[in-house]
Scaffold this motif. Structure first.
Motif, PDB file in Angstrom:
ATOM      1  N   ALA A  39       0.834  -1.210   0.000  1.00  0.00           N
ATOM      2  CA  ALA A  39       0.000   0.000   0.000  1.00  0.00           C
ATOM      3  C   ALA A  39       0.866   1.257   0.000  1.00  0.00           C
ATOM      4  O   ALA A  39       0.566   2.221  -0.717  1.00  0.00           O
ATOM      5  CB  ALA A  39      -0.936  -0.004   1.206  1.00  0.00           C
ATOM      6  N   ASP A  40       1.949   1.254   0.773  1.00  0.00           N
ATOM      7  CA  ASP A  40       2.871   2.395   0.785  1.00  0.00           C
ATOM      8  C   ASP A  40       3.515   2.596  -0.583  1.00  0.00           C
ATOM      9  O   ASP A  40       3.616   3.735  -1.064  1.00  0.00           O
ATOM     10  CB  ASP A  40       3.969   2.201   1.833  1.00  0.00           C
ATOM     11  N   ILE A  41       3.952   1.510  -1.197  1.00  0.00           N
ATOM     12  CA  ILE A  41       4.558   1.599  -2.530  1.00  0.00           C
ATOM     13  C   ILE A  41       3.547   2.139  -3.530  1.00  0.00           C
ATOM     14  O   ILE A  41       3.857   3.019  -4.340  1.00  0.00           O
ATOM     15  CB  ILE A  41       5.099   0.223  -2.972  1.00  0.00           C
ATOM     16  N   ALA A  42       2.333   1.626  -3.462  1.00  0.00           N
ATOM     17  CA  ALA A  42       1.281   2.081  -4.378  1.00  0.00           C
ATOM     18  C   ALA A  42       1.025   3.580  -4.215  1.00  0.00           C
ATOM     19  O   ALA A  42       0.902   4.308  -5.211  1.00  0.00           O
ATOM     20  CB  ALA A  42      -0.009   1.294  -4.132  1.00  0.00           C
ATOM     21  N   GLU A  43       0.972   4.032  -2.973  1.00  0.00           N
ATOM     22  CA  GLU A  43       0.737   5.450  -2.727  1.00  0.00           C
ATOM     23  C   GLU A  43       1.865   6.297  -3.314  1.00  0.00           C
ATOM     24  O   GLU A  43       1.623   7.316  -3.963  1.00  0.00           O
ATOM     25  CB  GLU A  43       0.624   5.702  -1.224  1.00  0.00           C
ATOM     26  N   ARG A  44       3.086   5.871  -3.121  1.00  0.00           N
ATOM     27  CA  ARG A  44       4.239   6.616  -3.658  1.00  0.00           C
ATOM     28  C   ARG A  44       4.244   6.642  -5.180  1.00  0.00           C
ATOM     29  O   ARG A  44       4.680   7.619  -5.788  1.00  0.00           O
ATOM     30  CB  ARG A  44       5.542   6.017  -3.150  1.00  0.00           C
ATOM     31  N   LEU A  45       3.792   5.549  -5.776  1.00  0.00           N
ATOM     32  CA  LEU A  45       3.755   5.471  -7.238  1.00  0.00           C
ATOM     33  C   LEU A  45       2.488   6.077  -7.833  1.00  0.00           C
ATOM     34  O   LEU A  45       2.382   6.211  -9.053  1.00  0.00           O
ATOM     35  CB  LEU A  45       3.874   4.012  -7.695  1.00  0.00           C
ATOM     36  N   GLY A  46       1.527   6.391  -6.980  1.00  0.00           N
ATOM     37  CA  GLY A  46       0.261   6.933  -7.461  1.00  0.00           C
ATOM     38  C   GLY A  46      -0.562   5.903  -8.202  1.00  0.00           C
ATOM     39  O   GLY A  46      -1.209   6.210  -9.201  1.00  0.00           O
ATOM     40  N   SER A  48      -2.506   1.635  -7.645  1.00  0.00           N
ATOM     41  CA  SER A  48      -3.206   0.769  -6.699  1.00  0.00           C
ATOM     42  C   SER A  48      -2.286  -0.356  -6.230  1.00  0.00           C
ATOM     43  O   SER A  48      -1.321  -0.709  -6.924  1.00  0.00           O
ATOM     44  CB  SER A  48      -4.436   0.149  -7.367  1.00  0.00           C
ATOM     45  N   PRO A  49      -2.603  -0.943  -5.071  1.00  0.00           N
ATOM     46  CA  PRO A  49      -1.844  -2.116  -4.629  1.00  0.00           C
ATOM     47  C   PRO A  49      -1.892  -3.257  -5.654  1.00  0.00           C
ATOM     48  O   PRO A  49      -0.887  -3.948  -5.860  1.00  0.00           O
ATOM     49  CB  PRO A  49      -2.521  -2.528  -3.320  1.00  0.00           C
ATOM     50  N   GLU A  50      -3.017  -3.412  -6.318  1.00  0.00           N
ATOM     51  CA  GLU A  50      -3.143  -4.460  -7.332  1.00  0.00           C
ATOM     52  C   GLU A  50      -2.177  -4.213  -8.487  1.00  0.00           C
ATOM     53  O   GLU A  50      -1.570  -5.152  -9.010  1.00  0.00           O
ATOM     54  CB  GLU A  50      -4.585  -4.532  -7.854  1.00  0.00           C
ATOM     55  N   ALA A  51      -2.024  -2.943  -8.879  1.00  0.00           N
ATOM     56  CA  ALA A  51      -1.083  -2.611  -9.959  1.00  0.00           C
ATOM     57  C   ALA A  51       0.357  -2.876  -9.530  1.00  0.00           C
ATOM     58  O   ALA A  51       1.179  -3.326 -10.335  1.00  0.00           O
ATOM     59  CB  ALA A  51      -1.260  -1.161 -10.390  1.00  0.00           C
ATOM     60  N   VAL A  52       0.668  -2.598  -8.272  1.00  0.00           N
ATOM     61  CA  VAL A  52       2.020  -2.887  -7.770  1.00  0.00           C
ATOM     62  C   VAL A  52       2.287  -4.384  -7.888  1.00  0.00           C
ATOM     63  O   VAL A  52       3.346  -4.800  -8.381  1.00  0.00           O
ATOM     64  CB  VAL A  52       2.201  -2.405  -6.314  1.00  0.00           C
ATOM     65  N   LEU A  53       1.354  -5.203  -7.456  1.00  0.00           N
ATOM     66  CA  LEU A  53       1.520  -6.654  -7.537  1.00  0.00           C
ATOM     67  C   LEU A  53       1.627  -7.119  -8.989  1.00  0.00           C
ATOM     68  O   LEU A  53       2.459  -7.963  -9.320  1.00  0.00           O
ATOM     69  CB  LEU A  53       0.366  -7.372  -6.844  1.00  0.00           C
ATOM     70  N   ARG A  54       0.816  -6.551  -9.844  1.00  0.00           N
ATOM     71  CA  ARG A  54       0.762  -6.962 -11.245  1.00  0.00           C
ATOM     72  C   ARG A  54       1.992  -6.490 -12.027  1.00  0.00           C
ATOM     73  O   ARG A  54       2.555  -7.236 -12.823  1.00  0.00           O
ATOM     74  CB  ARG A  54      -0.516  -6.419 -11.877  1.00  0.00           C
ATOM     75  N   GLU A  55       2.420  -5.257 -11.778  1.00  0.00           N
ATOM     76  CA  GLU A  55       3.430  -4.634 -12.633  1.00  0.00           C
ATOM     77  C   GLU A  55       4.837  -4.579 -12.043  1.00  0.00           C
ATOM     78  O   GLU A  55       5.801  -4.378 -12.780  1.00  0.00           O
ATOM     79  CB  GLU A  55       2.972  -3.224 -12.994  1.00  0.00           C
ATOM     80  N   HIS A  56       4.963  -4.710 -10.726  1.00  0.00           N
ATOM     81  CA  HIS A  56       6.276  -4.511 -10.110  1.00  0.00           C
ATOM     82  C   HIS A  56       6.770  -5.675  -9.273  1.00  0.00           C
ATOM     83  O   HIS A  56       7.979  -5.804  -9.072  1.00  0.00           O
ATOM     84  CB  HIS A  56       6.263  -3.247  -9.238  1.00  0.00           C
ATOM     85  N   ALA A  57       5.874  -6.480  -8.767  1.00  0.00           N
ATOM     86  CA  ALA A  57       6.263  -7.577  -7.865  1.00  0.00           C
ATOM     87  C   ALA A  57       6.267  -8.887  -8.632  1.00  0.00           C
ATOM     88  O   ALA A  57       5.222  -9.398  -8.999  1.00  0.00           O
ATOM     89  CB  ALA A  57       5.294  -7.654  -6.688  1.00  0.00           C
ATOM     90  N   GLY A  58       7.431  -9.405  -8.870  1.00  0.00           N
ATOM     91  CA  GLY A  58       7.547 -10.668  -9.576  1.00  0.00           C
ATOM     92  C   GLY A  58       7.918 -11.795  -8.640  1.00  0.00           C
ATOM     93  O   GLY A  58       8.117 -11.597  -7.434  1.00  0.00           O
ATOM     94  N   ARG A  59       8.021 -12.977  -9.192  1.00  0.00           N
ATOM     95  CA  ARG A  59       8.482 -14.130  -8.408  1.00  0.00           C
ATOM     96  C   ARG A  59       9.849 -13.809  -7.817  1.00  0.00           C
ATOM     97  O   ARG A  59      10.677 -13.194  -8.469  1.00  0.00           O
ATOM     98  CB  ARG A  59       8.572 -15.367  -9.270  1.00  0.00           C
ATOM     99  N   GLY A  60      10.033 -14.217  -6.582  1.00  0.00           N
ATOM    100  CA  GLY A  60      11.306 -13.982  -5.921  1.00  0.00           C
ATOM    101  C   GLY A  60      11.348 -12.725  -5.080  1.00  0.00           C
ATOM    102  O   GLY A  60      12.275 -12.516  -4.310  1.00  0.00           O
ATOM    103  N   TRP A  61      10.343 -11.869  -5.198  1.00  0.00           N
ATOM    104  CA  TRP A  61      10.329 -10.621  -4.436  1.00  0.00           C
ATOM    105  C   TRP A  61      10.247 -10.903  -2.937  1.00  0.00           C
ATOM    106  O   TRP A  61      10.904 -10.246  -2.147  1.00  0.00           O
ATOM    107  CB  TRP A  61       9.180  -9.739  -4.915  1.00  0.00           C
ATOM    108  N   GLY A  62       9.450 -11.892  -2.547  1.00  0.00           N
ATOM    109  CA  GLY A  62       9.354 -12.275  -1.131  1.00  0.00           C
ATOM    110  C   GLY A  62      10.687 -12.799  -0.613  1.00  0.00           C
ATOM    111  O   GLY A  62      11.100 -12.496   0.505  1.00  0.00           O
ATOM    112  N   HIS A  63      11.385 -13.558  -1.439  1.00  0.00           N
ATOM    113  CA  HIS A  63      12.711 -14.073  -1.090  1.00  0.00           C
ATOM    114  C   HIS A  63      13.690 -12.907  -0.917  1.00  0.00           C
ATOM    115  O   HIS A  63      14.482 -12.888   0.028  1.00  0.00           O
ATOM    116  CB  HIS A  63      13.202 -15.034  -2.165  1.00  0.00           C
ATOM    117  N   GLN A  64      13.633 -11.941  -1.818  1.00  0.00           N
ATOM    118  CA  GLN A  64      14.523 -10.776  -1.719  1.00  0.00           C
ATOM    119  C   GLN A  64      14.276 -10.000  -0.426  1.00  0.00           C
ATOM    120  O   GLN A  64      15.223  -9.568   0.227  1.00  0.00           O
ATOM    121  CB  GLN A  64      14.340  -9.859  -2.921  1.00  0.00           C
ATOM    122  N   MET A  65      13.005  -9.835  -0.073  1.00  0.00           N
ATOM    123  CA  MET A  65      12.682  -9.130   1.173  1.00  0.00           C
ATOM    124  C   MET A  65      13.202  -9.912   2.378  1.00  0.00           C
ATOM    125  O   MET A  65      13.750  -9.328   3.315  1.00  0.00           O
ATOM    126  CB  MET A  65      11.175  -8.899   1.290  1.00  0.00           C
TER     127      MET A  65
END
Length: 86
Positions: A39-46, A48-65
């Motif tokens: 939600a914070d990332i989505a707000e900064r990017l202007g 939605s959270p769904e768009a962040v998941l769809r467009e920016h969060a790929g496989r392995g992102w949880g592992h990276q975190m």
């Protein structure tokens, strides 16, 4: 561009990575933190959270975190035996 993912997949990756290194963590806590961060990332990017998941969060992102958390654990000497994952 990343293929997109779900919060559940990110949480699975995060929890599994920590578990591989002997660190147990509450799944609900991780899930809430993921929702908050997305939600914070989505707000900064202007967008939605769904768009962040769809467009920016790929496989392995949880592992990276989780790798970042393991590095912080080691840096803060909270669990010196916790290896850094690459």
């Amino acid at each position: 561009m990343p293929a997109g993912t779900t919060v559940a997949r990110l949480v699975d990756e995060f929890v599994a990575t920590l578990n591989q290194h002997g660190i147990a963590i509450d799944r609900r806590t991780v899930e809430q933190e993921m929702h908050d961060r997305i939600a914070d990332i989505a707000e900064r990017l202007g967008t939605s959270p769904e768009a962040v998941l769809r467009e920016h969060a790929g496989r392995g992102w949880g592992h990276q975190m989780a790798s970042g958390v393991l590095a912080q654990i080691r840096s803060d000497r909270l669990l010196p035996e916790a290896p850094i994952v690459s």
